[in-house]
Design a protein around this motif. Structure first.
Motif, PDB file in Angstrom:
ATOM      1  N   ARG A 179      64.934   9.306  10.213  1.00 26.70           N
ATOM      2  CA  ARG A 179      63.577   9.324   9.249  1.00 26.70           C
ATOM      3  C   ARG A 179      62.522   9.919   9.758  1.00 26.70           C
ATOM      4  O   ARG A 179      62.201   9.965  11.052  1.00 26.70           O
ATOM      5  N   VAL A 190      60.536   2.601   8.135  1.00 27.57           N
ATOM      6  CA  VAL A 190      60.222   1.720   6.975  1.00 27.57           C
ATOM      7  C   VAL A 190      59.248   0.816   7.784  1.00 27.57           C
ATOM      8  O   VAL A 190      59.369  -0.192   8.573  1.00 27.57           O
ATOM      9  N   ARG A 246      61.862  -5.411  10.266  1.00 26.38           N
ATOM     10  CA  ARG A 246      62.449  -4.930  11.750  1.00 26.38           C
ATOM     11  C   ARG A 246      63.936  -5.784  11.632  1.00 26.38           C
ATOM     12  O   ARG A 246      63.614  -6.881  11.016  1.00 26.38           O
ATOM     13  N   TRP A 250      60.211  -9.795   8.446  1.00 28.23           N
ATOM     14  CA  TRP A 250      59.202  -8.994   7.796  1.00 28.23           C
ATOM     15  C   TRP A 250      57.655  -9.746   7.918  1.00 28.23           C
ATOM     16  O   TRP A 250      57.200  -9.511   6.793  1.00 28.23           O
ATOM     17  N   CYS A 273      67.843   6.571  12.673  1.00 38.00           N
ATOM     18  CA  CYS A 273      67.662   5.357  12.177  1.00 38.00           C
ATOM     19  C   CYS A 273      69.121   5.134  11.465  1.00 38.00           C
ATOM     20  O   CYS A 273      69.157   3.972  10.867  1.00 38.00           O
ATOM     21  N   PRO A 324      66.037  -0.008   9.630  1.00 37.62           N
ATOM     22  CA  PRO A 324      64.720   0.596   9.296  1.00 37.62           C
ATOM     23  C   PRO A 324      63.998   1.215  10.186  1.00 37.62           C
ATOM     24  O   PRO A 324      62.836   1.936   9.902  1.00 37.62           O
ATOM     25  N   HIS A 325      63.960   1.181  11.829  1.00 37.65           N
ATOM     26  CA  HIS A 325      63.201   1.690  12.632  1.00 37.65           C
ATOM     27  C   HIS A 325      64.212   2.200  13.805  1.00 37.65           C
ATOM     28  O   HIS A 325      65.327   1.779  14.055  1.00 37.65           O
ATOM     29  N   PHE A 382      61.017  -7.101   0.299  1.00 38.10           N
ATOM     30  CA  PHE A 382      62.299  -6.464   0.242  1.00 38.10           C
ATOM     31  C   PHE A 382      63.208  -7.326  -0.302  1.00 38.10           C
ATOM     32  O   PHE A 382      62.902  -8.425  -0.362  1.00 38.10           O
ATOM     33  N   THR A 388      66.656  -3.276   0.448  1.00 39.51           N
ATOM     34  CA  THR A 388      65.923  -2.123  -0.287  1.00 39.51           C
ATOM     35  C   THR A 388      64.443  -2.576  -0.586  1.00 39.51           C
ATOM     36  O   THR A 388      64.140  -3.617  -0.548  1.00 39.51           O
ATOM     37  N   ASP A 389      63.545  -1.484  -0.386  1.00 41.66           N
ATOM     38  CA  ASP A 389      62.019  -2.037  -0.630  1.00 41.66           C
ATOM     39  C   ASP A 389      61.850  -2.047  -2.085  1.00 41.66           C
ATOM     40  O   ASP A 389      62.762  -1.919  -3.023  1.00 41.66           O
ATOM     41  N   ALA A 443      66.343   0.355   3.399  1.00 44.57           N
ATOM     42  CA  ALA A 443      65.919   0.182   4.875  1.00 44.57           C
ATOM     43  C   ALA A 443      67.129  -0.359   5.678  1.00 44.57           C
ATOM     44  O   ALA A 443      66.801   0.256   6.942  1.00 44.57           O
ATOM     45  N   TYR A 444      68.038  -0.868   5.189  1.00 44.39           N
ATOM     46  CA  TYR A 444      69.130  -1.423   5.795  1.00 44.39           C
ATOM     47  C   TYR A 444      70.575  -1.231   5.051  1.00 44.39           C
ATOM     48  O   TYR A 444      70.517  -1.337   3.788  1.00 44.39           O
TER      49      TYR A 444
END
Length: 379
Positions: A27, A31, A35, A69, A184, A201-202, A290, A313-314, A320-321
């Motif tokens: 990425r 995101v 986390r 979150w 990611c 996400p990270h 999310f 998802t966002d 995101a995952y």
């Protein structure tokens, strides 16, 4: 939403170890606002999940994931101290943001934790969705169905899976290959068949969860491909014959062109069965902006690989995952058969017509799929 969108993730050249191909996903920006932390369960691996007062199942459960979150902890870029489950504070990567807990019965596959946190069991959300497929059995008391089918439906159901350690070459590939700074996620191929997709996400989340792929569950087909498959060819950028390459900048541009060509080939060929398929999504939990989903494929018997999975998802539908599980051919056939029976309101003659088969052939398929207990003995 009926498709997976990997917007924001870029494919990097694959890394090959024998028959295992790892395709890194990176990425440009993590995101924001989400986390993942790991929650390890002590013991031999077996765990009990209580879905409700009357339903539970037993499976291999080495760890859970805690989605956070809350926005607490360090800046998204520095990977420093993070807020883990129960508010326990760890500092730096050496703590690995891991909470170790005794092995207890797990209440539900996804459960809210104090604060803006949700504990869920990776892959078990997806597998529960598959095992619960038309779990109630016949909705109409047609004369063909047994008393057990009408009273208990498809309970119990069981599926066999293989631990990642038993997939030949997977452990070595995960141990040997480097992790990109902004990585990611990863696509895992065995004999160039997509075995699993994993996205977080990270980059720091991925770095700490990378090795957990060998503790995941894989289907029978993936295990067989690893055991009997031949080594696959490595990615190689071949640059030559271009008269315009006279400088390092020109060489760099040509190399980047080769990387883009590989990425396009991967997304349109290797990952097509995952990204181009339509899915039935079921919302599991909303986490601020999310949403946690699980999804099932259409169970169309067209010869392509089909995957179940779970995703976060966002608000724009971007992943995101993600974690997926490749179904074996018998599992696809069982899903297709159950979908057809339910679509025909469990009436055998109508279901046989939908399948283009005779009633006797449908009965044979039901028994071959392991659903003999649903039928009366004289059918």
């Amino acid at each position: 939403m009926n498709r997976l969108e990997l917007t924001g993730l870029t494919t990097r050249p694959s890394q090959v170890w024998g028959g295992v191909r790892l395709v890194p996903l990176v990425r440009e920006e993590p995101v924001a606002g989400l986390r993942l932390h790991r929650e390890v369960y002590e013991g031999l691996g077996a765990g009990i999940v209580e879905l409700d007062d009357r339903t539970h199942y037993v499976s291999y459960i080495p760890h859970g994931l805690v989605a956070d979150w809350s926005g607490e902890g360090s800046d998204a870029r520095d990977g420093g101290g993070q807020s883990a489950a129960y508010g326990t504070q760890f500092s730096g990567l050496e703590a690995a943001r891991t909470v170790r807990l005794p092995r207890l019965a797990h209440h539900r596959t996804a459960k809210r934790r104090p604060g803006d946190r949700l504990r869920f069991l990776p892959l078990h959300l997806a597998l529960e969705g598959y095992l619960a497929l038309h779990f109630g059995g016949p909705s109409t008391a047609w004369e063909e169905w047994s008393r057990r089918a009408l009273q208990a439906g498809l309970s119990p159901r069981a599926e066999d899976t293989y631990l990642g350690w038993s997939v030949r070459g997977l452990g070595d590939a995960l141990r040997v290959f480097e992790i990109h700074p902004d990585q990611c996620g990863v696509m895992v191929y065995v004999s160039d068949a997509l075995a699993a997709a994993f996205v977080v996400p990270h980059p720091e989340d991925y770095r700490l969860l990378h090795a957990s792929l060998v503790e995941d569950l894989y289907g029978e087909l993936v295990h067989q491909y690893g055991l009997y498959g031949a080594p696959v060819p490595e990615f190689g950028a071949r640059i030559g014959g271009e008269e315009h390459i006279r400088t390092l900048a020109g060489l760099r541009a040509a190399a980047l062109g080769q990387e883009r060509a590989w990425a396009e080939a991967h997304d349109s060929l290797f990952a097509r069965e995952l990204l181009d398929s339509s899915y039935g999504f079921e919302r599991v939990y909303r986490m601020g902006s999310f949403t946690l989903w699980r999804f099932l494929p259409p169970f169309v018997r067209d010869g392509s690989g089909q995957h179940i999975g779970e995703t976060v998802t966002d608000h724009k539908g971007r992943v995101a995952y993600l974690k997926t599980f490749r179904l074996s051919d018998p599992q696809i056939r069982r899903g297709h058969l159950l979908h057809t029976l339910a679509g025909a309101d469990w009436e055998l003659s109508r279901a046989a017509e939908a399948l283009g088969a005779t009633r006797e052939e449908l009965v044979r398929r039901i028994r071959a799929a392991g659903f003999s207990a649903l039928l009366k003995g004289n059918v």
